[in-house]
Scaffold this motif. Structure first.
Motif, PDB file in Angstrom:
ATOM      1  N   ALA A  53      39.414 -60.615 -59.962  1.00 36.23           N
ATOM      2  CA  ALA A  53      40.172 -59.687 -59.123  1.00 36.23           C
ATOM      3  C   ALA A  53      41.330 -59.066 -59.905  1.00 36.23           C
ATOM      4  O   ALA A  53      41.641 -57.876 -59.735  1.00 36.23           O
ATOM      5  CB  ALA A  53      40.704 -60.422 -57.892  1.00 36.23           C
ATOM      6  N   THR A  54      41.937 -59.849 -60.775  1.00 39.37           N
ATOM      7  CA  THR A  54      43.021 -59.320 -61.616  1.00 39.37           C
ATOM      8  C   THR A  54      42.495 -58.229 -62.535  1.00 39.37           C
ATOM      9  O   THR A  54      43.107 -57.151 -62.668  1.00 39.37           O
ATOM     10  CB  THR A  54      43.652 -60.454 -62.456  1.00 39.37           C
ATOM     11  OG1 THR A  54      44.189 -61.445 -61.581  1.00 39.37           O
ATOM     12  CG2 THR A  54      44.752 -59.918 -63.358  1.00 39.37           C
ATOM     13  N   ALA A  55      41.354 -58.493 -63.185  1.00 42.51           N
ATOM     14  CA  ALA A  55      40.761 -57.497 -64.088  1.00 42.51           C
ATOM     15  C   ALA A  55      40.388 -56.223 -63.336  1.00 42.51           C
ATOM     16  O   ALA A  55      40.570 -55.107 -63.840  1.00 42.51           O
ATOM     17  CB  ALA A  55      39.529 -58.093 -64.769  1.00 42.51           C
ATOM     18  N   SER A  56      39.886 -56.381 -62.111  1.00 42.52           N
ATOM     19  CA  SER A  56      39.503 -55.223 -61.301  1.00 42.52           C
ATOM     20  C   SER A  56      40.724 -54.356 -60.974  1.00 42.52           C
ATOM     21  O   SER A  56      40.690 -53.125 -61.109  1.00 42.52           O
ATOM     22  CB  SER A  56      38.832 -55.704 -60.011  1.00 42.52           C
ATOM     23  OG  SER A  56      38.616 -54.625 -59.128  1.00 42.52           O
ATOM     24  N   MET A  57      41.812 -55.005 -60.569  1.00 42.88           N
ATOM     25  CA  MET A  57      43.010 -54.237 -60.222  1.00 42.88           C
ATOM     26  C   MET A  57      43.611 -53.549 -61.445  1.00 42.88           C
ATOM     27  O   MET A  57      44.076 -52.411 -61.374  1.00 42.88           O
ATOM     28  CB  MET A  57      44.047 -55.157 -59.576  1.00 42.88           C
ATOM     29  CG  MET A  57      43.728 -55.491 -58.123  1.00 42.88           C
ATOM     30  SD  MET A  57      45.185 -56.064 -57.225  1.00 42.88           S
ATOM     31  CE  MET A  57      46.181 -54.581 -57.205  1.00 42.88           C
ATOM     32  N   LYS A  58      43.575 -54.219 -62.591  1.00 44.08           N
ATOM     33  CA  LYS A  58      44.125 -53.621 -63.810  1.00 44.08           C
ATOM     34  C   LYS A  58      43.272 -52.440 -64.289  1.00 44.08           C
ATOM     35  O   LYS A  58      43.737 -51.615 -65.064  1.00 44.08           O
ATOM     36  CB  LYS A  58      44.255 -54.675 -64.899  1.00 44.08           C
ATOM     37  CG  LYS A  58      45.375 -55.666 -64.626  1.00 44.08           C
ATOM     38  CD  LYS A  58      45.669 -56.555 -65.820  1.00 44.08           C
ATOM     39  CE  LYS A  58      46.909 -57.405 -65.558  1.00 44.08           C
ATOM     40  NZ  LYS A  58      47.301 -58.204 -66.723  1.00 44.08           N
ATOM     41  N   ALA A  59      42.035 -52.413 -63.795  1.00 48.86           N
ATOM     42  CA  ALA A  59      41.160 -51.283 -64.104  1.00 48.86           C
ATOM     43  C   ALA A  59      41.349 -50.153 -63.093  1.00 48.86           C
ATOM     44  O   ALA A  59      40.580 -49.176 -63.097  1.00 48.86           O
ATOM     45  CB  ALA A  59      39.705 -51.738 -64.131  1.00 48.86           C
ATOM     46  N   GLY A  60      42.333 -50.282 -62.203  1.00 48.97           N
ATOM     47  CA  GLY A  60      42.636 -49.226 -61.245  1.00 48.97           C
ATOM     48  C   GLY A  60      41.827 -49.290 -59.966  1.00 48.97           C
ATOM     49  O   GLY A  60      41.781 -48.324 -59.210  1.00 48.97           O
ATOM     50  N   LYS A  61      41.179 -50.424 -59.684  1.00 48.31           N
ATOM     51  CA  LYS A  61      40.318 -50.534 -58.500  1.00 48.31           C
ATOM     52  C   LYS A  61      40.992 -51.373 -57.419  1.00 48.31           C
ATOM     53  O   LYS A  61      41.923 -52.126 -57.682  1.00 48.31           O
ATOM     54  CB  LYS A  61      38.975 -51.164 -58.897  1.00 48.31           C
ATOM     55  CG  LYS A  61      38.225 -50.400 -59.975  1.00 48.31           C
ATOM     56  CD  LYS A  61      36.967 -51.140 -60.402  1.00 48.31           C
ATOM     57  CE  LYS A  61      36.250 -50.445 -61.542  1.00 48.31           C
ATOM     58  NZ  LYS A  61      35.060 -51.184 -62.005  1.00 48.31           N
ATOM     59  N   TRP A  62      40.486 -51.242 -56.206  1.00 44.88           N
ATOM     60  CA  TRP A  62      40.937 -52.038 -55.067  1.00 44.88           C
ATOM     61  C   TRP A  62      39.693 -52.521 -54.332  1.00 44.88           C
ATOM     62  O   TRP A  62      39.264 -51.972 -53.331  1.00 44.88           O
ATOM     63  CB  TRP A  62      41.829 -51.197 -54.162  1.00 44.88           C
ATOM     64  CG  TRP A  62      42.430 -51.962 -53.013  1.00 44.88           C
ATOM     65  CD1 TRP A  62      41.949 -52.058 -51.746  1.00 44.88           C
ATOM     66  CD2 TRP A  62      43.634 -52.728 -53.023  1.00 44.88           C
ATOM     67  NE1 TRP A  62      42.755 -52.833 -50.963  1.00 44.88           N
ATOM     68  CE2 TRP A  62      43.815 -53.258 -51.729  1.00 44.88           C
ATOM     69  CE3 TRP A  62      44.581 -53.018 -54.015  1.00 44.88           C
ATOM     70  CZ2 TRP A  62      44.895 -54.073 -51.400  1.00 44.88           C
ATOM     71  CZ3 TRP A  62      45.667 -53.817 -53.674  1.00 44.88           C
ATOM     72  CH2 TRP A  62      45.811 -54.333 -52.382  1.00 44.88           C
ATOM     73  N   GLU A  63      39.078 -53.591 -54.877  1.00 47.02           N
ATOM     74  CA  GLU A  63      37.770 -54.058 -54.399  1.00 47.02           C
ATOM     75  C   GLU A  63      37.930 -55.307 -53.533  1.00 47.02           C
ATOM     76  O   GLU A  63      37.401 -56.373 -53.841  1.00 47.02           O
ATOM     77  CB  GLU A  63      36.853 -54.336 -55.589  1.00 47.02           C
ATOM     78  CG  GLU A  63      36.588 -53.114 -56.460  1.00 47.02           C
ATOM     79  CD  GLU A  63      35.744 -53.425 -57.671  1.00 47.02           C
ATOM     80  OE1 GLU A  63      34.618 -52.888 -57.766  1.00 47.02           O
ATOM     81  OE2 GLU A  63      36.192 -54.211 -58.534  1.00 47.02           O
ATOM     82  N   LYS A  64      38.653 -55.149 -52.455  1.00 43.40           N
ATOM     83  CA  LYS A  64      38.995 -56.296 -51.610  1.00 43.40           C
ATOM     84  C   LYS A  64      37.767 -57.029 -51.080  1.00 43.40           C
ATOM     85  O   LYS A  64      37.722 -58.256 -51.033  1.00 43.40           O
ATOM     86  CB  LYS A  64      39.878 -55.821 -50.453  1.00 43.40           C
ATOM     87  CG  LYS A  64      40.417 -56.946 -49.591  1.00 43.40           C
ATOM     88  CD  LYS A  64      41.392 -56.409 -48.565  1.00 43.40           C
ATOM     89  CE  LYS A  64      41.938 -57.552 -47.699  1.00 43.40           C
ATOM     90  NZ  LYS A  64      42.914 -57.073 -46.709  1.00 43.40           N
ATOM     91  N   SER A  65      36.750 -56.291 -50.685  1.00 42.06           N
ATOM     92  CA  SER A  65      35.571 -56.923 -50.078  1.00 42.06           C
ATOM     93  C   SER A  65      34.652 -57.568 -51.108  1.00 42.06           C
ATOM     94  O   SER A  65      33.771 -58.346 -50.751  1.00 42.06           O
ATOM     95  CB  SER A  65      34.786 -55.884 -49.272  1.00 42.06           C
ATOM     96  OG  SER A  65      34.332 -54.833 -50.123  1.00 42.06           O
ATOM     97  N   LYS A  66      34.862 -57.261 -52.391  1.00 42.30           N
ATOM     98  CA  LYS A  66      33.970 -57.787 -53.428  1.00 42.30           C
ATOM     99  C   LYS A  66      34.272 -59.246 -53.760  1.00 42.30           C
ATOM    100  O   LYS A  66      33.377 -60.022 -54.103  1.00 42.30           O
ATOM    101  CB  LYS A  66      34.097 -56.934 -54.694  1.00 42.30           C
ATOM    102  CG  LYS A  66      33.213 -57.411 -55.842  1.00 42.30           C
ATOM    103  CD  LYS A  66      33.368 -56.499 -57.063  1.00 42.30           C
ATOM    104  CE  LYS A  66      32.521 -56.984 -58.220  1.00 42.30           C
ATOM    105  NZ  LYS A  66      32.658 -56.119 -59.420  1.00 42.30           N
ATOM    106  N   PHE A  67      35.544 -59.622 -53.631  1.00 40.68           N
ATOM    107  CA  PHE A  67      35.951 -60.933 -54.109  1.00 40.68           C
ATOM    108  C   PHE A  67      36.192 -61.896 -52.941  1.00 40.68           C
ATOM    109  O   PHE A  67      37.319 -62.258 -52.624  1.00 40.68           O
ATOM    110  CB  PHE A  67      37.207 -60.811 -54.976  1.00 40.68           C
ATOM    111  CG  PHE A  67      37.003 -59.898 -56.165  1.00 40.68           C
ATOM    112  CD1 PHE A  67      36.153 -60.275 -57.201  1.00 40.68           C
ATOM    113  CD2 PHE A  67      37.643 -58.675 -56.236  1.00 40.68           C
ATOM    114  CE1 PHE A  67      35.951 -59.439 -58.288  1.00 40.68           C
ATOM    115  CE2 PHE A  67      37.452 -57.835 -57.326  1.00 40.68           C
ATOM    116  CZ  PHE A  67      36.593 -58.213 -58.354  1.00 40.68           C
TER     117      PHE A  67
END
Length: 407
Positions: free
Chosen positions: A120-134
């Motif tokens: 989730a940290t890597a996803s956010m640092k990539a500019g994403k907000w993938e709440k339902s994925k994790f």
């Protein structure tokens, strides 16, 4: 003057203890390759290493004056202990110095794995907000299977129980009564694999444990199990782990150690999103670094200046108090062994030693080794036998040693 070589970075508090001893001269030389260490080791009486140095049989063979190798940490798989033992060199470690740190890292890895925090940290640092994925998993009411209930395994169990997990464990060397006092259920290895939602490994790397978590072990695990290894690389078969993750059998793995360190950049496990990993950080806290440095420095000073053996992996340890009690008996035992050696007319097949009276209340292993030392030095007409290699030499020559106590 004793010469001590520090071949890996050691906390300054440990170096200060060494340098404060007037009988010791210290040299730092971190980052030596085995060939460079072999060329440098000859004049030194003591060697201190962490996990970065590899002490091979060739290094030990070149060490003409080496008496002791100190490992600032627990694992000694980077030291050829067998070669050191044959040459009469004591190998010490610091088993208590980083127990808490490693246990805390294990719990951190387990929770990070359960909640997919690194992903989730890597996803956010990539500019994403993938709440339902994790969507993660609670550890509350889950079953944690611990393989190995030594010092670290026990600390992990205590912390897991605080998280309200059920804890089951496999360890053939712990009694059921001790486990019950800890609130842990002992079970056979196969049963732990079958019942656990999370499995964490806390055994040393030996011939018996190498590859013990392999294809057969994964086949017994429940679907969706999560694995944590903060012990030693090589205990888990990495190819089998990859297959178990890709098949969906294992939901994820948290690895602090690898069979090859550092692992190659194209290591298959590093490409799997279900795997989180750290570069062998189990003991990497400021507190642990100081603890192990201070401990090994004090052990080396005590050994070189007073003959005290503490936390040795290849010879019985003797505290200052035990050494004071046994000291006259050690001299007597060695002289008795030497006398027996003079009386022999052929190679001995068995050595029987009986301990009677007050001395029988103590750990007599050092005394048995003293007898063997006196006997073997006389039989072999050599002075190469000491407390470290006496047992090994006796075994190699087929001498059976029998101890008896009469209190």
């Amino acid at each position: 003057m004793f010469k001590v070589l520090v071949a890996d970075k050691l906390a300054k508090q440990g170096l200060e203890i060494l340098r404060a001893c007037p009988e010791i001269e210290v040299e730092e030389a971190a980052g030596l390759k085995p060939k460079e260490l072999r060329e440098k080791i000859r004049p030194f009486h003591a060697l201190i290493v962490r996990s970065g140095s590899t002490v091979t049989a060739e290094v030990i063979e070149a060490a003409d004056h080496l008496k002791v190798i100190g490992r600032a940490g627990i694992g000694v798989d980077n030291i050829d202990v067998e070669a050191a033992t044959r040459k009469g060199i004591v190998v010490m470690n610091t088993p208590a110095g980083n127990n808490v740190t490693t246990a805390e890292h294990t719990i951190s890895m387990m929770l990070s794995l359960a909640r997919m925090i690194p992903q989730a940290t890597a996803s956010m640092k990539a500019g994403k907000w993938e709440k339902s994925k994790f969507i993660g998993s609670e550890v509350f009411n889950k079953t944690l299977g611990i393989i190995g209930m030594g010092n670290i395994g026990t600390l992990v169990a205590e912390r897991a129980l605080g998280l309200k997990m059920r804890v089951i464990a496999y360890d053939p060397f712990i009694s059921r009564e001790v486990a019950q006092r800890l609130g842990v259920e002992l079970a056979p290895f196969e049963e732990v694999l079958e019942r656990a939602d999370f499995i964490t490994i806390h055994t040393p790397l030996t011939n018996e444990t190498r590859g013990m978590i392999g294809a057969a072990a994964f086949a017994r695990m429940k679907k969706g199990v999560r694995l944590v290894n903060c012990a030693r690389g090589g205990i888990v078969d990495e190819a089998a782990l990859q297959q178990a993750i890709e098949s969906g059998k294992v939901a994820g793995a948290a690895l602090d150690v690898f069979a090859q360190e550092p692992p190659p950049p194209d290591h298959p496990l590093l490409r799997l999103e279900q795997v989180i990993c750290t570069p062998h950080l189990g003991a990497a806290t400021e507190e642990a670094q100081v603890n192990v440095a201070v401990a090994i420095a004090q052990q080396i000073v005590n050994f070189l200046t007073r003959g005290v053996i503490q936390d040795a992996v290849n010879v019985p340890s003797m505290s200052p108090e035990l050494l004071q009690v046994l000291s006259p008996y050690l001299t007597l035992a060695e002289k008795l062994g030497s006398l027996q050696g003079q009386m022999l007319t052929q190679a001995p097949k068995e050595l029987a030693i009986e301990y009677a009276g007050d001395i029988a209340n103590y750990d007599v292993k050092p005394l048995t080794l003293a007898v063997l030392r006196g006997l073997l030095n006389r039989v072999l007409e050599s002075s190469v036998v000491n407390y470290v290699n006496a047992g090994t030499i006796a075994q190699e020559r087929g001498i059976r040693v029998v101890e008896a106590k009469t209190v």
